[in-house]
Structure formats: C-alpha cells, structure tokens
Design a protein around this motif. Structure first.
Motif: not given
Ligand code: PGA
Length: 251
Positions: A1-5, A179-182, A206-214, A222-228
């Motif tokens: 999808x989008x790349x890391x932004x 959270x695990x990357x999966x 094109x929506x940036x979806x960030x992961x947060x939590x430790x 590994x987390x940022x490597x996931x597609x979404x």
C-alpha cells in the motif's frame, strides 16, 4: 500500500522547555535529513520553541498533544485550534488513549475536534485502539471499527486526505508489550479497508496509518516493514536520541 511516511514522537508530560529544546536539537543533529517525516509531539508550553527549531530543518514537524473543541471562550487552561495554527503548529494528536482514559474523551468529541483542527489548517493524528479485555474477547476489530466510524466517517474526502491514523492498542502503550507485526498488519489492513469502503481506494491507499505501543529500536524495523504499517507513534522511546534516532532510520 503506502510506503513508510512518518515517525512521530509523543513526549507526553515529559521534558521541561530546556530539556525539550536540547532533545529536539540533538535528535535532528544525529538523524540529519530524515528518510521520512519526523514529528515531535511536545508539551503545549514548548510548541513555539520547538517549531522554531523544526522550521529550520527539512522533514521535521511539530505536533500538539491535544486541543479544545470550542473556538474560544471561558475554558480556563485550554487551547483552541486557531491558537495552535497561529503558533505554527503542524499536527495535533487527537483521541489518544490517555485522553480517553483520564479526561473522559470519546469519539463523538474527538470527531468535533478533528473538524475544528482541519478547519484551522492543522493536520490531525487520530488515535484509536482497543483495551486488553476487548482483544482477549476477540472484539478488537469491532471496537476499532466503531471508533473509526464515529470519529472519521462524517468527514468529506478532502478532509479525510489530511488525516493520519494511529493504531495504538492500549495494552501495548507504555507496557513494553508490543503488538506482533502480524497483529499490527491485520488491524492496519482492516482500518485501511474501512477507509476504502467509506472514502474510496485512492484515499485509503494514501492514508498514513501509524502503529503505536512500545515501539523500540529493536522492533521498529519489523513493524514498519509490514505492508500497511506506514510508520510509528512513539512514546517512551522518543525521549532519547539513542532510542529515537534508530527508529527514525529504521527501514
Ligand atoms: P509508548 O507510547 O511508545 O511509550 O508505548 C505510545 C503512545 O502512547 O503514543
């Protein structure tokens, strides 16, 4: 999808103005021109001084951690969207789980705040995420789905294009449990699909979806490597050069 932004730091109620200035300067000196947008989410009293620093460096931005939903008036201690925008603030974190937990915020209030922020020219970073009991009961998609629907679905597409979403499972915030990357990927893809259903594929992609939590230096890649997963909203690890710079640089 989008790349890391984006990699955004949420300093919460940490750092004095003197410490914050040194932290921002040291991070920028060590990270240089970043491979992605870097946002410092700083205490309100530091917004203008940190903005002065970020304004001189490409790729760096400043975020408020909250704002009030009214335009102005007798709300002692509060800041409005117009005040933040006039101070040069770029982003505003809205609906963080600590605001929900300790200050009684819910998605209908956050929806009003998102509208006010956008109208003032601020870019919202909207936080959603489930608590541990919800995850254990298997209801996490239902709950996060409801949060997204209530906070975002009334926006028009031109507004939605400006919103950053941060998925932050409450059980992973400040706990050292990530959270695990999966698990992150599964929820991010669910959220993107919801955005697609409401606003169409172009906006969803094109929506940036960030992961947060430790998020830490040793799990960021590994987390940022996931597609979404388009980057991170980072609390504890954003408070030191040693931890935050490797997260900024994680590929
Ligand atoms: P944490 O916080 O990285 O310390 O878990 C994340 C957040 O609350 O945004």
């Amino acid at each position: 999808m989008t790349s890391r932004t984006m990699v955004a730091g949420n300093w919460k109620m940490n750092t004095t103005p003197t410490q914050g200035k040194a932290l921002a300067e040291d991070i920028i000196a060590a990270a240089g021109t970043p491979p992605t947008k870097v946002v410092f989410g700083v205490p309100a009293i530091q917004l203008m001084s940190i903005k002065e620093i970020t304004a001189q460096h490409e790729g760096y931005f400043v975020a408020a951690q909250n704002m009030h939903h009214k335009d102005n008036g007798a709300y002692t201690g509060e800041l409005s969207a117009a005040m933040l925008a006039d101070a040069g603030v770029d982003y505003v974190i809205l609906g963080h789980s600590e605001r929900r937990e300790y200050f009684g915020e819910n998605d209908s209030l956050v929806n009003i705040k998102i509208n006010k922020a956008l109208n003032a020219g601020l870019l919202p970073i909207y936080c959603c995420g489930e608590k541990l009991d919800i995850r254990e009961a298997g209801n996490h998609e239902m709950i996060v789905g409801k949060q997204i629907e209530q906070a975002l679905f009334s926006l028009d597409p031109a507004q939605m294009e400006k919103v950053v979403i941060a998925y932050e499972p409450v059980w992973a915030i400040g706990t050292g449990v990530t959270a695990s990357p999966e698990q992150a990927q599964e929820m991010h893809s669910f959220i993107r699909q919801m955005v697609a259903n409401q606003f169409g594929d172009t906006i969803a992609n094109s929506t940036t979806i960030l992961y947060g939590g430790s998020v830490k230096p040793d799990n960021a890649e590994e987390l940022f490597g996931m597609e979404d997963v388009d980057g991170g909203l980072v609390g504890g690890a954003s408070l030191s050069v040693e931890n935050f710079v490797p997260i900024i640089k994680a590929r």
